[in-house]
Motif scaffolding. Structure first.
Motif: not given
Length: 150
Positions: A105-106, A130-134, A139-142
């Motif tokens: 994410s840039e 930004t890193i918190k959202y990532m 965690a949501f995806a995995e």
């Protein structure tokens, strides 16, 4: 202010992008997300716009997302404009040899008015968000973890 964050998600890119591009999932990985409403153009298409609303602390923030380039599964670029804040964001999704996904994410932020002071004093707050959202997306995806349960 410009910066880049990246994270590896232990899922194939097609699964990651499917979860990332589904607006119904935003509430599960973006703390404070209230809603997204299309306001201009065909949803998801280059040039289209969405109204996004978030609750941050005791305030509610509205911003306009303008999609600049939707070349998923590889890239998604958009601007986000709110009172005093302009953010350009490019998200790239790269396949790894392990069949995982590297999300890069840039970000570029510009500030006006009172927010200029906030951006100058606390640039780390934007990077942290930004890193918190990532991390929450990972965690949501995995694992299926949702910020709604926090």
């Amino acid at each position: 202010m410009k910066y880049q964050q990246e994270i590896t998600i232990e899922l194939p890119r097609n699964e990651v992008v499917e979860k990332f591009s589904n607006p119904d999932n935003m509430k599960h990985w973006q703390q404070g997300f209230i809603f997204m409403k299309p306001i201009n153009g065909e949803p998801g298409a280059d040039g289209s716009q969405n109204l996004l609303k978030y609750k941050m602390g005791k305030r509610q923030i509205e911003m306009t997302e303008t999609i600049l380039q939707n070349n998923l599964p590889t890239e998604y670029a958009a601007t986000y404009e709110a009172k005093g804040v302009y953010n350009f964001q490019r998200n790239r999704f790269l396949e790894t040899p392990e069949d995982y996904t590297n999300w890069i994410s840039e970000n570029e932020f510009r500030f006006n008015g009172f927010m200029k002071i906030f951006g100058w004093i606390m640039p780390g707050a934007f990077k942290k968000q930004t890193i918190k959202y990532m991390e929450d997306f990972k965690a949501f995806a995995e694992e299926g973890k949702s910020v709604l349960n926090e």
